[in-house]
Design a protein around this motif. Structure first.
Motif, short mmCIF file in Angstrom:
data_model
loop_
_atom_site.label_atom_id
_atom_site.label_comp_id
_atom_site.label_asym_id
_atom_site.label_seq_id
_atom_site.Cartn_x
_atom_site.Cartn_y
_atom_site.Cartn_z
N UNK A 6 48.01 43.36 57.35
CA UNK A 6 48.29 43.14 55.93
C UNK A 6 48.06 44.43 55.14
N UNK A 7 48.99 44.73 54.26
CA UNK A 7 48.83 45.91 53.40
C UNK A 7 47.93 45.56 52.20
N UNK A 8 47.04 46.46 51.88
CA UNK A 8 46.10 46.19 50.78
C UNK A 8 46.44 47.09 49.60
N UNK A 9 46.84 46.46 48.54
CA UNK A 9 47.20 47.21 47.34
C UNK A 9 45.95 47.56 46.53
N UNK A 10 45.04 46.63 46.45
CA UNK A 10 43.77 46.88 45.73
C UNK A 10 42.66 46.23 46.55
N UNK A 11 41.63 47.01 46.90
CA UNK A 11 40.54 46.41 47.68
C UNK A 11 39.76 45.40 46.87
N UNK A 12 38.97 44.62 47.56
CA UNK A 12 38.02 43.73 46.90
C UNK A 12 36.73 44.49 46.67
N UNK A 58 38.53 49.54 39.09
CA UNK A 58 38.96 48.37 39.86
C UNK A 58 39.54 47.29 38.92
N UNK A 62 43.37 46.05 38.33
CA UNK A 62 43.71 44.63 38.48
C UNK A 62 44.42 44.10 37.24
N UNK A 64 46.37 45.46 35.40
CA UNK A 64 47.76 45.90 35.35
C UNK A 64 48.67 45.05 36.25
N UNK A 65 48.10 44.22 37.07
CA UNK A 65 48.91 43.29 37.88
C UNK A 65 49.15 41.97 37.15
N UNK A 470 54.79 44.38 41.01
CA UNK A 470 53.95 44.97 42.06
C UNK A 470 53.80 44.07 43.29
N UNK A 471 53.97 42.78 43.09
CA UNK A 471 53.85 41.83 44.20
C UNK A 471 55.13 41.02 44.33
N UNK A 472 55.51 40.77 45.56
CA UNK A 472 56.67 39.92 45.83
C UNK A 472 56.24 38.47 45.90
#
Lengths: 491, 451
Positions: A6-12, A58, A62, A64-65, A470-472
């Motif tokens: 899985x690609x990680x756009x923003x870590x936790x 962080x 976030x 911005x999403x 940014x997300x599909x």
């Protein structure tokens, strides 16, 4: 830790964590250290360790999403996503409002009580009701409070067999859920061909077990109930009470009042009609207003004028209504939200509130009329604050309301509410609100028309939308199947 | 004001709709109801409204500025780092709705997933929802969840008498006259926690206790949890989340449900709200939990993403058969707690919890040494709040502290329990300096000696 494919756009936060890092420090104790009760002290506190800069970046990334009203049009039906005035935010954060404890003696918080009292009085004027409690924390909480008031009213009269609440099939899901939570039996009443509650079916249920009717007016189709007088009369003649779900009050500000229509209990959503922000899922505020015969049943405490000083200035206090159902939460409600709503009402006044309703209805009808040749509108008549279109066409098989919604994101718009109300197939419930300009509405109309063309010419474009976000499209089925609800579930 | 149309635009739009006047849009409203007179003050400009609200705000006496406060009883004066409100004030967060459309709501969803994780870390539980209204309604929802876990066959919940009186009152309002029973043991508010066992039978779905309890006392509930489980019921604990920075998590003691008033985690006093209802439980009950839940998944581009999940529990799908009626919750307050815990982290939360502990214990020791005052529960551990027996009624002491010293001296327990009218509940946090504590002790001494 996370799944490797899985690609990680923003870590936790936990993935940003480094042992020993800190984001804030507190002073060393200025008192002697006391012994700790060793057997009660925890051995491990598995919290992340990050710096202040990490935290700020962080959450800024976030943010911005997210889509918000501050970014663009948000025509989410029944949610009244109007502009949230900035001054409201500043007022709620005045130190004199922020730094007061709910259990301070009332003589030290007269300003706060004045805010609550003034808001109670304003809401009475706006709804035409006789009493208000500001305690409920959200719309559904107000509904629960209202149904509890109805239950207690009948019980206090020894009328204990009244346990049936009628709810139209177009109602918000919270209506039946709130009724059930109060121990009531819910009976659903269908809508008629014009989108009104079916009067004959309603009358058939008006018997001596009727506790009340929960009705939303304008309803979730955005339509004013054409038989509202007969509906109220039928319920009252059977000994029931009428509950008004005020989620859609935006269309009626200064136009008509629930109290004048004979409603017994209503709730309002300060986070819809009165411009307080929704916060990504709250906090809201759901004050309940009641007619004269129910004032004594309101949850307590309420703010009243208990005295006046030598100059005639009112002195406020908390009092308990005589037959109160009790309290429905700790303290007095979402005070910070009340400050925002009062600021809004002060700045609009009676004329400004009427302007809100007029422009909200103007905007909704403008969209309805300009989209009606492109989208089927099953109950197509003069609407109030919103209307419901179908997101499907016979000549575009396989295209659903969801695809249209996702494609709208590519144009920078938040989608309308999908799949609600349940009585419209592939529902797209569109509520523009009064704070949107004609230019914004025209841009939305253009986008909706373009999407309708694409549905025929290039359906894949819709089915794979959104493309520019940014997300599909997010896999909901996988979420429910794997049920990863915390980062501890990764192990 | 917040309506942008010019008169020309309105006319153009009316023409497009096919009506002449704006009034034509309201002909479906019966004429006798139309255009009621509303007696409201004339509209103000932003300048005027600001002045009016400021004068109301200034009419209040502020904790920490005008008054030294030792008042807690469910709401606590703590330091909120600057970052928290800066994040909350981002319009992308606070002007968004519930994240129904995940592709344009990943900020909120990601933050809720972090919140759920942090609440589980703190409480020792396995799943937490996206928030509830406050600590009181979270307890009421715990009663509701336990009822549904046993499918209504165990209609009784036993609430410890030492639970916050407003949490008890709220729960009684919710279920008072329904087919549910809410039982409060009659042994008095300060009875030891295992008093609840007497009331637990095979009709009991839940026993709910508080940690620290309303009087500030802390107990290890491991044995009590076990005894409750032996009787087949669930064990719930309402916590002060800041205490969990230092003390054993209820999950370690065998709790099935943990609720909290989340206000101590970075949320201002704000006269009682909005606060944060925390709700956590075991994963086996996840389908019975109320409210929003966020789960991890992927998007169509192979990116990790988050989404509302198990929504079939909720009112918008299941309507009358939903696990609860809750819809809008207190998401922005959950974000505040998330940012707060992110900043403080493992060491910071422990440090602030210890600061509370040490200052409260210093205050308790100073007050217990005064003639006429004693700790009501000298042998029971406490966190940042404790009960003091007073030589004169607590209400008199509080009045004198306020009038003569500008001190909010705590909470008069006689308000809720007449038999405890000589009992004062005192909270001490990191905001209280040693000088303030010394002043409180001196003032209490003066008041006692005067009788």
């Amino acid at each position: 830790m996370a799944q490797q494919d899985v690609k990680i756009r923003e870590p936790l936060l936990i993935e940003l964590s480094t042992p020993g890092r800190r984001g804030v420090r507190f002073p060393e104790p200025d008192v002697p250290q006391a012994d700790l009760p060793e057997d009660l002290v925890r051995s491990d506190l598995p919290l992340p360790e990050v710096s202040e800069v990490d935290v700020v970046r962080h959450y800024t990334r976030l943010s911005q999403y997210n889509h918000g009203v501050d970014i663009n049009f948000y025509p989410l039906g029944s949610c009244t996503m109007k502009y949230n005035p900035k001054v409201n935010e500043d007022m709620a954060r005045l130190p004199g409002f922020l730094n007061i404890h709910p259990l301070q003696p009332v003589e030290t918080v007269q300003g706060a009580l004045a805010v609550m009292y003034t808001l109670q009085e304003a809401l009475k004027e706006i709804t035409g009701m006789a009493g208000v409690s500001l305690q409920p924390a959200a719309g559904a909480h107000g509904e629960l409070t209202g149904v509890l008031i109805i239950r207690e009213y009948h019980r206090s009269r020894g009328d204990t067999k009244r346990n049936k609440i009628l709810v139209p099939d177009s109602a918000h899901g919270t209506n039946p859920a709130s009724s059930a939570m109060s121990g009531m039996r819910v009976v659903e009443i269908p809508s008629d061909k014009r989108g009104n509650i079916d009067l004959e079916k309603l009358k058939a249920e008006c018997d001596d077990t009727l506790a009340g009717l929960m009705i939303t007016n304008p309803n979730t189709l955005g339509l004013f109930e054409e038989h509202i007088e007969e509906v109220v009369q039928a319920v009252h003649e059977a000994g029931g009470l009428v509950y008004g779900d005020g989620a859609n009050l935006n269309a009626l500000l200064g136009i008509a009042r629930f109290g004048d229509m004979g409603f017994d209990v209503v709730h309002l959503n300060l986070h819809k009609t009165f411009s307080t922000p929704h916060g990504g899922g709250g906090p809201g505020s759901g004050p309940v207003a009641v007619a004269e015969h129910l004032v004594d049943f309101l949850p307590g405490p309420v703010v009243t004028i208990v005295d006046q000083d030598e100059e005639g200035t009112p002195i406020y206090g908390f009092t308990w209504p005589e037959k109160s159902i009790g309290r429905v939460k700790a303290f007095y409600g979402h005070f910070g939200v009340m400050v925002r709503a009062l600021t809004y009402i002060l700045m609009l006044g009676a004329d400004g509130l009427r302007q809100v309703a007029e422009d909200a209805v103007l905007n909704a009808n403008y969209l309805r009329v300009l989209l009606q040749d492109t989208y089927h509108i099953p109950y197509n008549r003069l609407c109030k604050h919103e209307f419901v279109a179908e997101g499907r066409w016979p000549d575009a098989p396989g295209i659903r309301a969801l695809d249209i919604s996702k494609r709208l994101m590519d144009f920078g718009f938040h989608p309308p509410t999908n799949y609600f109300p349940l009585i419209v197939h592939e529902a797209l419930m569109i509520e523009p609100t009064e704070t949107e300009s004609k230019a914004t509405l025209d841009a939305f109309i253009d986008a909706m028309k373009q999407i309708a063309r694409e549905a025929r010419e290039n359906p894949e474009l819709l089915r794979k939308a959104p493309h520019n976000t940014p997300f599909g499209r997010v896999d909901e089925v996988r979420a429910a199947r794997q049920l990863i609800l915390t980062w501890f579930d990764w192990a | 004001m917040y309506t942008p149309h010019t008169p020309e635009e309105r006319q153009a739009m009316l023409r497009a709709i096919g009506v002449e006047r704006i009034e034509d849009l309201f002909v479906d409203v019966p004429a006798k109801y139309r255009y009621p007179k509303m007696n409201l003050p004339p509209a103000m400009t932003e300048m005027e409204a600001t002045a009016q609200m400021q004068s109301l705000a200034e009419a209040n006496e502020q904790v920490g500025k005008d008054l030294i406060s030792f008042l807690g009883a469910g709401a606590y004066h703590h330091y909120v780092p600057a970052v928290v409100d800066h994040i909350l004030r981002r319009g992308e967060f606070y002007t968004a709705y519930t994240p129904y459309q995940p592709e344009v709501s990943q900020g909120t969803l990601h933050a809720i997933f972090e919140y759920q994780s942090l609440m589980c870390a703190l409480t020792g539980m396995e799943v937490a929802n996206a928030s509830m209204y406050d600590g009181a309604t979270a307890v009421a929802e715990a009663v509701n969840m336990a009822y549904h876990v046993f499918r209504g066959k165990r209609p009784k919940a036993v609430l410890a008498p030492s639970l916050h009186p407003q949490y008890i009152a709220t729960t009684l309002t919710y279920y008072g006259h329904s087919d549910r029973e809410v039982v409060i043991p009659e042994e008095g508010p300060t009875a030891e926690p295992d008093v609840v066992l007497k009331y637990v039978d095979d009709r009991t779905s839940l026993v709910m206790v508080q940690y620290p309890d309303f009087f500030g006392r802390m107990y290890d509930f491991t044995e009590l949890a076990q005894a409750v489980h032996e009787r087949g019921a669930l064990f719930g604990v309402a916590v002060n989340p800041m205490a969990l920075g230092l003390f054993k998590a209820p999950g370690e003691m065998g709790a099935d449900i943990v609720t909290a008033e989340g206000q101590p985690l970075g949320i201002p006093l704000s006269f009682g709200g909005p606060y944060l209802g925390v709700f956590a439980t075991r994963k086996k009950y996840v389908r019975k939990i109320a409210g929003r839940l966020v789960g991890e998944t992927v998007d169509s581009r192979g990116q990790r993403a988050y989404v509302l999940t198990l929504t079939a529990r909720e009112q918008h799908i299941r309507r009358a058969r939903a696990t609860s009626n809750i819809c809008t919750n207190n998401a922005l307050m959950a974000l505040a707690a998330t940012v707060y815990l992110g900043l403080l982290g493992k060491q910071g939360l422990r440090q602030v919890a210890e600061l509370n502990y040490h200052k409260a214990h210093y205050a308790a020791q100073r007050i217990a040494a005064l003639e006429g005052y004693e700790l009501a529960f000298p042998n029971t551990p406490f966190f940042n709040e404790f009960t003091v027996k007073t030589p004169v009624p607590a209400s008199q002491i509080l009045q004198a502290l306020l009038d003569e010293f500008d001190i909010l001296g705590g909470y008069d327990l006689g308000q809720d329990y007449p038999e405890l009218d000589h009992h004062l509940l005192i909270a001490v946090t990191e905001m209280n300096t040693r000088e303030q504590i010394d002043l409180l002790a001196e003032a209490l001494n003066v008041i006692a000696r005067r009788g």
